[in-house]
Design an enzyme around this catalytic site. Structure first.
Site, PDB file in Angstrom:
ATOM      1  CB  ILE A  15      -0.970  -0.016   1.209  1.00 35.70           C
ATOM      2  CG1 ILE A  15      -2.010  -1.134   1.026  1.00 35.70           C
ATOM      3  CG2 ILE A  15      -1.649   1.333   1.384  1.00 35.70           C
ATOM      4  CD1 ILE A  15      -2.942  -1.335   2.209  1.00 35.70           C
ATOM      5  CB  CYS A  89       1.613   3.243   5.344  1.00 37.37           C
ATOM      6  SG  CYS A  89       0.927   2.063   4.215  1.00 37.37           S
ATOM      7  CG  ASP A  95      -2.479 -13.184  10.715  1.00 40.30           C
ATOM      8  OD1 ASP A  95      -2.239 -12.097  11.271  1.00 40.30           O
ATOM      9  OD2 ASP A  95      -3.041 -13.271   9.605  1.00 40.30           O
ATOM     10  CD  GLN A 148     -10.108 -12.545  10.218  1.00 44.71           C
ATOM     11  OE1 GLN A 148     -11.060 -11.946   9.723  1.00 44.71           O
ATOM     12  NE2 GLN A 148      -9.979 -13.868  10.127  1.00 44.71           N
ATOM     13  N   GLY A 150      -7.681 -15.084  14.724  1.00 43.72           N
ATOM     14  CA  GLY A 150      -6.238 -15.222  14.483  1.00 43.72           C
ATOM     15  C   GLY A 150      -5.472 -13.915  14.512  1.00 43.72           C
ATOM     16  CE1 TYR A 154      -2.120  -5.954  10.437  1.00 44.31           C
ATOM     17  CE2 TYR A 154      -4.513  -6.036  10.408  1.00 44.31           C
ATOM     18  CZ  TYR A 154      -3.325  -5.668   9.818  1.00 44.31           C
ATOM     19  OH  TYR A 154      -3.340  -5.010   8.601  1.00 44.31           O
TER      20      TYR A 154
HETATM   21  N1  CAA Z   1     -14.146 -18.163  12.661  1.00 44.23           N
HETATM   22  C1  CAA Z   1     -14.373 -19.249  13.437  1.00 44.23           C
HETATM   23  N2  CAA Z   1     -13.589 -20.333  13.419  1.00 44.23           N
HETATM   24  C2  CAA Z   1     -12.553 -20.335  12.587  1.00 44.23           C
HETATM   25  C3  CAA Z   1     -12.255 -19.231  11.763  1.00 44.23           C
HETATM   26  C4  CAA Z   1     -13.112 -18.120  11.811  1.00 44.23           C
HETATM   27  N3  CAA Z   1     -12.914 -17.031  11.066  1.00 44.23           N
HETATM   28  N4  CAA Z   1     -11.152 -19.504  11.045  1.00 44.23           N
HETATM   29  C5  CAA Z   1     -10.772 -20.739  11.421  1.00 44.23           C
HETATM   30  N5  CAA Z   1     -11.615 -21.259  12.344  1.00 44.23           N
HETATM   31  C6  CAA Z   1     -11.545 -22.578  12.988  1.00 44.23           C
HETATM   32  C7  CAA Z   1     -11.236 -23.628  11.948  1.00 44.23           C
HETATM   33  O1  CAA Z   1     -12.428 -24.087  11.349  1.00 44.23           O
HETATM   34  C8  CAA Z   1     -10.542 -24.685  12.763  1.00 44.23           C
HETATM   35  O2  CAA Z   1     -11.535 -25.406  13.462  1.00 44.23           O
HETATM   36  P1  CAA Z   1     -11.311 -26.971  13.839  1.00 44.23           P
HETATM   37  O3  CAA Z   1     -10.091 -26.999  14.722  1.00 44.23           O
HETATM   38  O4  CAA Z   1     -12.580 -27.340  14.524  1.00 44.23           O
HETATM   39  O5  CAA Z   1     -11.089 -27.657  12.507  1.00 44.23           O
HETATM   40  C9  CAA Z   1      -9.763 -23.880  13.810  1.00 44.23           C
HETATM   41  O6  CAA Z   1     -10.438 -22.626  13.897  1.00 44.23           O
HETATM   42  C10 CAA Z   1      -8.330 -23.677  13.420  1.00 44.23           C
HETATM   43  O7  CAA Z   1      -8.271 -22.955  12.179  1.00 44.23           O
HETATM   44  P2  CAA Z   1      -7.024 -23.037  11.213  1.00 44.23           P
HETATM   45  O8  CAA Z   1      -6.895 -24.402  10.610  1.00 44.23           O
HETATM   46  O9  CAA Z   1      -7.073 -21.897  10.251  1.00 44.23           O
HETATM   47  O10 CAA Z   1      -5.821 -22.835  12.276  1.00 44.23           O
HETATM   48  P3  CAA Z   1      -4.336 -22.606  11.989  1.00 44.23           P
HETATM   49  O11 CAA Z   1      -3.663 -22.613  13.335  1.00 44.23           O
HETATM   50  O12 CAA Z   1      -3.829 -23.491  10.901  1.00 44.23           O
HETATM   51  O13 CAA Z   1      -4.292 -21.108  11.377  1.00 44.23           O
HETATM   52  C11 CAA Z   1      -4.560 -18.749  11.342  1.00 44.23           C
HETATM   53  C12 CAA Z   1      -4.659 -20.020  12.197  1.00 44.23           C
HETATM   54  C13 CAA Z   1      -3.091 -18.562  10.903  1.00 44.23           C
HETATM   55  C14 CAA Z   1      -4.957 -17.598  12.226  1.00 44.23           C
HETATM   56  C15 CAA Z   1      -5.459 -18.876  10.108  1.00 44.23           C
HETATM   57  O14 CAA Z   1      -6.763 -19.167  10.525  1.00 44.23           O
HETATM   58  C16 CAA Z   1      -5.509 -17.609   9.294  1.00 44.23           C
HETATM   59  O15 CAA Z   1      -4.573 -17.294   8.547  1.00 44.23           O
HETATM   60  N6  CAA Z   1      -6.612 -16.848   9.387  1.00 44.23           N
HETATM   61  C17 CAA Z   1      -6.784 -15.603   8.615  1.00 44.23           C
HETATM   62  C18 CAA Z   1      -6.242 -14.454   9.387  1.00 44.23           C
HETATM   63  C19 CAA Z   1      -6.388 -13.227   8.568  1.00 44.23           C
HETATM   64  O16 CAA Z   1      -7.465 -12.875   8.071  1.00 44.23           O
HETATM   65  N7  CAA Z   1      -5.292 -12.485   8.412  1.00 44.23           N
HETATM   66  C20 CAA Z   1      -5.309 -11.296   7.610  1.00 44.23           C
HETATM   67  C21 CAA Z   1      -3.930 -11.059   7.086  1.00 44.23           C
HETATM   68  S1  CAA Z   1      -3.904  -9.726   5.906  1.00 44.23           S
HETATM   69  C22 CAA Z   1      -4.156  -8.376   6.845  1.00 44.23           C
HETATM   70  O17 CAA Z   1      -4.123  -8.389   8.028  1.00 44.23           O
HETATM   71  C23 CAA Z   1      -4.438  -7.115   6.092  1.00 44.23           C
HETATM   72  C24 CAA Z   1      -5.677  -6.510   6.587  1.00 44.23           C
HETATM   73  O18 CAA Z   1      -5.621  -5.510   7.249  1.00 44.23           O
HETATM   74  C25 CAA Z   1      -6.973  -7.084   6.168  1.00 44.23           C
END
Ligand code: CAA
Length: 247
Positions: A15, A89, A95, A148, A150, A154
């Site tokens: 960005i 920025c 995460d 969010q 995870g 952040y």
């Molecule tokens: N809501 C509820 N439950 C969720 C969920 C959600 N949003 N996401 C995942 N879960 C659940 C899964 O279904 C899973 O359940 P089970 O154990 O029953 O199967 C459990 O939580 C574990 O999920 P993951 O397999 O994803 O766990 P992980 O440890 O492998 O990964 C994580 C965790 C790294 C946080 C991953 O979920 C992830 O990357 N999430 C997205 C985070 C995100 O949006 N980051 C944004 C980055 S970009 C940014 O930040 C820019 C911005 O400003 C937008």
């Protein structure tokens, strides 16, 4: 009046680069701040920008260090006379579900994303008030507005940025200095590229516009807020998120 000077932290990032390009196109003198460990990358970035016709400078600075920021920015101000526009920025993600979050994941994100905003704005603030003109734009996130999974670290930092915006906007309001937040949704950058593919696809399918944003779409919002004509807008949080969150 000479060209206004704009300082953009995270200026060589996804960005940030777009913000630098847009501001340079508008005639601002742009200084892009990058992490000292990324000096080589920043040199390449600058060469590319120059080849594309954009007049930008780079500056190495660890924005998570209050001491480094004070020393470097006081000196920059003395050289330039004024920094008219500041775009905070710089940002990182670490995460983790909260049960797996370790101290460094929390503190790194708070230091780089939130404490940096204090570190960088504080040394530049008085001069903006004295000049009677200034524009500060803090790049937050949709995830600071709605939380969010995870991203406890952040989301806390990004929500904190807008609290800072609203407080500082009140201190600058009578002096011609505006402070605003832009809250991007999911934007195509290295940061979102790093999200696991299945998770990223699920996120995109939940965006009403069905796509990620572009860095140019964020830079347009920043350019709007820093314009002289936007002087009556302060303390605002402008979402640019494809409809992902509405308030
Ligand atoms: N809501 C509820 N439950 C969720 C969920 C959600 N949003 N996401 C995942 N879960 C659940 C899964 O279904 C899973 O359940 P089970 O154990 O029953 O199967 C459990 O939580 C574990 O999920 P993951 O397999 O994803 O766990 P992980 O440890 O492998 O990964 C994580 C965790 C790294 C946080 C991953 O979920 C992830 O990357 N999430 C997205 C985070 C995100 O949006 N980051 C944004 C980055 S970009 C940014 O930040 C820019 C911005 O400003 C937008």
């Amino acid at each position: 009046m000479g060209a206004r000077t704009a300082l953009v932290t995270g200026g060589t990032g996804g960005i940030g680069s777009a913000v630098c390009r847009h501001l340079a196109l508008k005639g601002y003198h742009v200084v892009a701040v990058h992490h000292p460990a990324e000096t080589e990358l920043a040199e390449a970035w600058k060469a590319e920008m120059t080849a594309d016709g954009f007049n930008v400078e780079t500056m190495a600075l660890d924005v998570s260090s209050a001491d480094a920021c004070r020393t470097t920015l006081v000196q920059l101000l003395a050289e330039r006379g004024s920094i008219d526009v500041l775009v905070n920025c710089a940002g990182i993600t670490r995460d983790k579900t909260f049960k797996r979050m370790e101290d460094e994941h929390w503190y790194d994100v708070i230091n780089v994303n939130l404490n940096s905003v204090y570190n960088v704005t504080q040394p530049l603030w008085d001069a903006m008030l004295e000049k009677g003109f200034g524009r500060v734009v803090n790049i937050s996130s949709v995830n600071g507005q709605r939380g969010q999974f995870g991203q406890a670290n952040y989301s806390a930092a990004k929500a904190g940025m807008h609290g800072f915006t609203m407080a500082l906007a009140q201190e600058g309001a009578a002096k011609g200095v505006t402070v605003n937040t832009v809250s991007p949704g999911y934007v195509s950058t290295a940061m979102t590229e790093a999200i696991r593919e299945d998770v990223r696809n699920a996120i995109i399918s939940g965006i009403p516009m069905g796509r990620m944003g572009s860095t140019d779409e964020i830079a347009d919002a920043v350019t709007f807020l820093v314009a002289d004509e936007s002087g009556y807008i302060t303390g605002a949080n402008l979402p640019v998120n494809g409809g992902l969150y509405m308030s």
